[in-house]
Design a protein around this motif. Structure first.
Motif, PDB file in Angstrom:
ATOM      1  N   GLY A  18       0.795  -1.234   0.000  1.00  0.00           N
ATOM      2  CA  GLY A  18       0.000   0.000   0.000  1.00  0.00           C
ATOM      3  C   GLY A  18       0.818   1.270   0.000  1.00  0.00           C
ATOM      4  O   GLY A  18       0.269   2.362  -0.093  1.00  0.00           O
ATOM      5  N   LYS A  22       0.211   5.014   3.411  1.00  0.00           N
ATOM      6  CA  LYS A  22      -0.937   4.200   3.813  1.00  0.00           C
ATOM      7  C   LYS A  22      -0.548   3.287   4.972  1.00  0.00           C
ATOM      8  O   LYS A  22      -1.356   3.025   5.861  1.00  0.00           O
ATOM      9  CB  LYS A  22      -1.428   3.357   2.635  1.00  0.00           C
ATOM     10  CG  LYS A  22      -2.317   4.104   1.671  1.00  0.00           C
ATOM     11  CD  LYS A  22      -2.908   3.128   0.679  1.00  0.00           C
ATOM     12  CE  LYS A  22      -3.895   3.805  -0.245  1.00  0.00           C
ATOM     13  NZ  LYS A  22      -4.416   2.883  -1.263  1.00  0.00           N
ATOM     14  N   ALA A  26      -2.281   2.924   8.557  1.00  0.00           N
ATOM     15  CA  ALA A  26      -2.733   1.625   9.090  1.00  0.00           C
ATOM     16  C   ALA A  26      -2.085   1.366  10.450  1.00  0.00           C
ATOM     17  O   ALA A  26      -2.743   0.899  11.385  1.00  0.00           O
ATOM     18  CB  ALA A  26      -2.380   0.517   8.112  1.00  0.00           C
TER      19      ALA A  26
ATOM     20  N   ILE B 104       1.700  -4.969   8.869  1.00  0.00           N
ATOM     21  CA  ILE B 104       1.549  -3.532   8.586  1.00  0.00           C
ATOM     22  C   ILE B 104       2.914  -2.940   8.251  1.00  0.00           C
ATOM     23  O   ILE B 104       3.049  -2.143   7.311  1.00  0.00           O
ATOM     24  CB  ILE B 104       0.932  -2.791   9.784  1.00  0.00           C
ATOM     25  CG1 ILE B 104      -0.490  -3.266  10.044  1.00  0.00           C
ATOM     26  CG2 ILE B 104       0.922  -1.282   9.537  1.00  0.00           C
ATOM     27  CD1 ILE B 104      -1.075  -2.755  11.345  1.00  0.00           C
ATOM     28  N   MET B 108       1.365  -3.894   4.304  1.00  0.00           N
ATOM     29  CA  MET B 108       0.069  -4.496   3.951  1.00  0.00           C
ATOM     30  C   MET B 108      -0.999  -3.615   4.593  1.00  0.00           C
ATOM     31  O   MET B 108      -1.253  -3.709   5.790  1.00  0.00           O
ATOM     32  CB  MET B 108      -0.017  -5.924   4.469  1.00  0.00           C
ATOM     33  CG  MET B 108       1.024  -6.829   3.854  1.00  0.00           C
ATOM     34  SD  MET B 108       0.755  -8.554   4.262  1.00  0.00           S
ATOM     35  CE  MET B 108      -0.668  -8.918   3.272  1.00  0.00           C
ATOM     36  N   THR B 109      -1.593  -2.766   3.789  1.00  0.00           N
ATOM     37  CA  THR B 109      -2.440  -1.717   4.357  1.00  0.00           C
ATOM     38  C   THR B 109      -3.929  -2.043   4.321  1.00  0.00           C
ATOM     39  O   THR B 109      -4.689  -1.484   5.088  1.00  0.00           O
ATOM     40  CB  THR B 109      -2.199  -0.387   3.628  1.00  0.00           C
ATOM     41  OG1 THR B 109      -2.408  -0.592   2.239  1.00  0.00           O
ATOM     42  CG2 THR B 109      -0.789   0.099   3.868  1.00  0.00           C
ATOM     43  N   ARG B 114      -5.041  -8.045   4.810  1.00  0.00           N
ATOM     44  CA  ARG B 114      -3.975  -8.296   5.791  1.00  0.00           C
ATOM     45  C   ARG B 114      -4.421  -9.332   6.829  1.00  0.00           C
ATOM     46  O   ARG B 114      -3.683 -10.258   7.150  1.00  0.00           O
ATOM     47  CB  ARG B 114      -3.608  -6.990   6.475  1.00  0.00           C
ATOM     48  CG  ARG B 114      -2.371  -7.076   7.340  1.00  0.00           C
ATOM     49  CD  ARG B 114      -2.021  -5.734   7.919  1.00  0.00           C
ATOM     50  NE  ARG B 114      -2.921  -5.309   8.967  1.00  0.00           N
ATOM     51  CZ  ARG B 114      -3.652  -4.206   8.955  1.00  0.00           C
ATOM     52  NH1 ARG B 114      -3.606  -3.387   7.934  1.00  0.00           N
ATOM     53  NH2 ARG B 114      -4.436  -3.902   9.974  1.00  0.00           N
TER      54      ARG B 114
END
Lengths: 504, 286
Positions: A18, A22, A26, B104, B108-109, B114
């Motif tokens: 991402g 991002k 997150a 994360i 991996m957003t 995820r």
């Protein structure tokens, strides 16, 4: 030497990464959830909400002035701020404490971006605090009789304090990789706060996050003179500076971060200097005018022959005052029953919030003072002042009454209340209904002797209509100067008092 | 064929110690074992390949990306799974939270994607039943599997495992071998270990390091073959042997150059490894 492994290669990669921004968001969500469920933070929020609800229920019927209610939201968030400071510091030191740094180092997101996520988690805590502050203030604003204006700057102080403390904890984690540092910082802060907030350091006091004014004086919003907006700018600048410095310490040496540090330090400086400027000459003049010549800034309305003059923010309260005046007059006899009065709202604003709020009694005939607070005990206090003016002619004379006239005066003051005895208790300084005690008023108080109290109690024990009739029948004698309590009792057909009847 | 990892002339000094000395290697898919005594440079090599430590000299690429540049390093890290020698844990995290946290940090957003991936690797590591448990309540073997799960998250093409079976009991070690074997299907795994059984059971290739250099590269069978004709049995320890020890049968197993007429034994991978170390000048303890 070369080692060759002869098997087909695969090119395994993460699917659709991402991107760092991002990922920071997150991670910020992840850290926010953890931060807001840490026991110190949960306890702090629970204490804050519980205290707010409890305090709101204990408002003793006072009607809120929103220019005071906004400042009342500032103290409790400091507790949340300290809990956030400790928790975010602990979270930022987590990898150091548990030896995960060598794993995290080879993951995609570098340490400074992890620090950014921690900083954003503090923002989440500050936003939740803002919701609590809005709830606390909103509850006050929605209470019946609320008047005045809240200040956004004052309301921002609570959330900004949480932000400041949290980001200070984050920076501390970058500078001192020890779990002991943050608790020591908390202790140091508490010491500084307790030490400095109890003293008058003038403008320097505004360097503290929360500046409380130990006063019960309620001033019109435009006379407060608190540099709330500048202070909010100062706090925001300071908090953001600490957050960006934490990024720098964590390795985020990017041009944008350097520029951010410079900008936020400038914000801090501008806010810090501006908030220290002191009262402007215009403000001093406005306070003088409101204190000495309130008629110049007030508008007056007439109701049933009486005149009510209020500062603009209090105009909606005229109806409440008029109801009290009508009820007091309805119990009076003779000419007082029809006597019109001028109700003048007054305030001592010349010394700001730090000054003495005491007002001198007026000498103008039939002019009675009403303060800037209302509800609860303020109602019988105003009622006593109206009664005093009806009996003595002016406030100055009324506050000098030291004879049996106190009996009809206090009958007028509390006789119309649904629970006169409770009103009597609330209007007396020591909350007594027997013996001698002082009676509070918007200006100088009165003094009730033990004998006067006895006679009044006996009068209040009669059916209201009968007591009212006896007072009106003997109005002239009862309101004659130098009447004794015993004579008043006799006139009212009550037992002679046994207690002392001597004024202080 | 393009290798997953290609290194050339990697060297690194710690003060006066040459931790890596002109190491070159090429790795493709499958599990490659890395054997060597303590101080051989295994962990240093793994840390360099995992981008945790920069080499003084030499170059390497992972899946075509050069970690010498910041962008290249990021690309390598996006394709890397790393299980350090002593993986730390956040004890108040659950197994799920820890792997989620690592996911994360691997960018991996998308929360849904995820979380599916985290569940997948925890299932793969045999931790489906304990994913909600705090790590402090897990056994050492389970914690090690959490660490492996964290290394596997995001399906990395290159997996670096530094002595993952240390401290595990035989049953846990067997379970872990199954996991590593599974992880080696379709990706490149570099497994550092002191356990020659691990290599014998898991690896299709083996590297032996000593003194910061690669002393052997080849298949486990080739390493074993190095000891062919150089292992013999005797009633007493043969003074001419480079190493010898009494076995469970009471006879001595000797390594080295056998005397004429010696009772030769079938060599093992460990025999080949020990003789390789001896040839490299490393101490062979027995």
């Amino acid at each position: 030497m070369t080692a060759v492994v002869e098997k087909p290669a695969v090119s395994g990669t993460l699917e659709e990464p991402g991107g760092p921004r991002k990922a920071v968001l997150a991670l910020a969500l992840f850290e926010s959830r953890r931060l807001l469920t840490r026991i110190p933070v949960l306890v702090a929020f629970a204490v804050y909400v519980g205290w707010t609800v409890w305090r709101s229920g204990k408002a003793w019927g006072d009607y809120p002035a929103l220019q005071d209610a906004d400042r009342a939201t500032q103290g409790a968030p400091m507790l949340i701020g300290l809990a956030v400071l400790l928790s975010v510091n602990s979270a930022a030191l987590r990898s150091h404490r548990h030896g995960t740094e060598q794993l995290l180092t080879v993951l995609v997101l570098p340490r400074w971006r992890r620090t950014a996520a921690h900083a954003l988690s503090v923002v989440a805590a500050a936003l939740l605090t803002a919701v609590c502050v809005a709830g606390q203030f909103g509850r006050e604003a929605l209470r019946p009789g609320a008047i005045g204006h809240g200040s956004v700057g004052e309301l921002l102080v609570g959330p900004l304090t949480v932000l400041l403390f949290g980001l200070a904890g984050l920076l501390m984690a970058g500078l001192v990789r020890s779990a002991v540092a943050a608790p020591l910082l908390v202790v140091l802060f508490l010491f500084l706060f307790l030490f400095f907030s109890g003293m008058d350091y003038g403008a320097a006091l505004w360097l503290l996050p929360v500046v409380e004014d130990a006063t019960s004086n309620t001033l019109p919003s435009d006379l407060l003179g608190r540099p709330a907006a500048w202070h909010a700018l100062y706090l925001a600048g300071l908090a953001l500076s600490l957050g960006l410095l934490a990024l720098l310490v964590a390795g985020g040496r990017k041009p944008a971060v350097f520029a951010g540090v410079a900008g936020t330090l400038a914000m801090t400086l501008v806010g810090g200097v501006a908030q220290s400027a002191g009262d402007s000459p215009e403000l001093v003049r406005a306070r003088e005018r409101a204190s000495v010549h309130p008629e110049q800034v007030q508008s007056c309305v007439r109701r049933d022959g009486s005149t009510y003059c209020a500062f603009p923010e209090w105009e909606p309260r005229v109806g409440d005052w008029a109801r009290v005046v009508d009820r007091v007059r309805s119990l009076a006899g003779g000419g007082a029953h029809e006597q019109d009065v001028v109700v003048r709202q007054r305030v001592e604003a010349r010394y700001g919030l730090s000054g003495d709020a005491a007002l001198e009694s007026l000498k103008r005939p039939h002019e009675v003072t009403v303060g800037t607070q209302w509800g609860g005990n303020r109602v019988p206090e105003f009622s006593a002042a109206v009664a005093g003016v009806l009996i003595a002619g002016d406030e100055k004379a009324a506050t000098s009454i030291c004879d049996g006239r106190i009996v009809p005066l206090m009958w007028l003051a509390v006789g119309w209340e649904s629970d006169p005895l409770d009103a009597l208790r609330r209007v007396r300084l020591n909350d007594t209904v027997t013996g001698s005690d002082s009676v509070l008023q918007p200006t100088d108080g009165l003094y009730m002797t033990e004998a006067q109290t006895e006679v009044l109690r006996a009068l209040l024990d009669l059916p209201r209509a009968e007591a009212g009739a006896r007072v009106k029948d003997r109005w002239v004698e009862l309101t004659a100067p130098k009447i004794t309590a015993a004579r008043a009792a006799e006139l009212l057909g009550l037992p002679a008092p046994e207690g002392e009847d001597k004024c202080l | 064929m393009t290798p997953t990892v290609s290194a050339s002339g990697l060297s690194l000094r710690y003060g006066g110690t040459r931790a890596l000395d002109d190491v070159s290697l090429r790795l493709t898919a499958g599990v490659t074992g890395l054997l060597g005594p303590n101080g051989a440079g295994k962990t240093t090599l793994l840390r360099v390949l995992a981008t945790a430590l920069p080499a003084d000299r030499g170059t390497f690429t992972v899946l075509g990306h050069d970690p010498a540049t910041a962008r290249g390093r990021q690309e390598v890290r996006r394709r890397l799974g790393y299980l350090p020698q002593t993986p730390g844990f956040h004890p108040d995290f659950t197994a799920f939270e820890f792997v989620d946290y690592v996911a994360i940090l691997k960018e991996m957003t998308d929360r849904g994607v995820r979380h599916r991936e985290v569940r997948r690797v925890l299932d793969e590591a045999g931790l489906a039943d304990v994913r909600g448990k705090r790590i402090r309540k897990l056994s050492g073997g389970m914690r090690q599997r959490v660490a492996l799960g964290a290394a596997l998250v995001g399906d990395p093409g290159f997996l670096v495992l530094d002595e993952p079976t240390v401290g595990l009991d035989p049953e846990q070690r067997m379970r872990f071998r199954e996991l590593i074997a599974g992880a080696g299907e379709g990706r490149t795994v570099l497994l550092s270990t002191h356990q020659t059984e691990d290599v014998a059971m898991l690896c299709h290739r083996v590297l032996v390091m000593a003194g910061g250099r690669v002393r052997f590269e080849g298949t486990p069978a080739e390493l074993t073959a190095r000891a062919a004709g150089r292992v013999w049995s005797s009633a007493e320890r043969d003074p001419g042997a480079k190493a010898g020890w009494r076995t469970g049968t009471g006879s001595f197993r000797n390594l080295g150059d056998p005397p004429a007429g010696a009772d030769l034994l079938e060599p093992t991978l460990e025999d080949g490894y020990l003789l390789t170390l001896d040839g490299a000048g490393a101490e062979v303890a027995a």
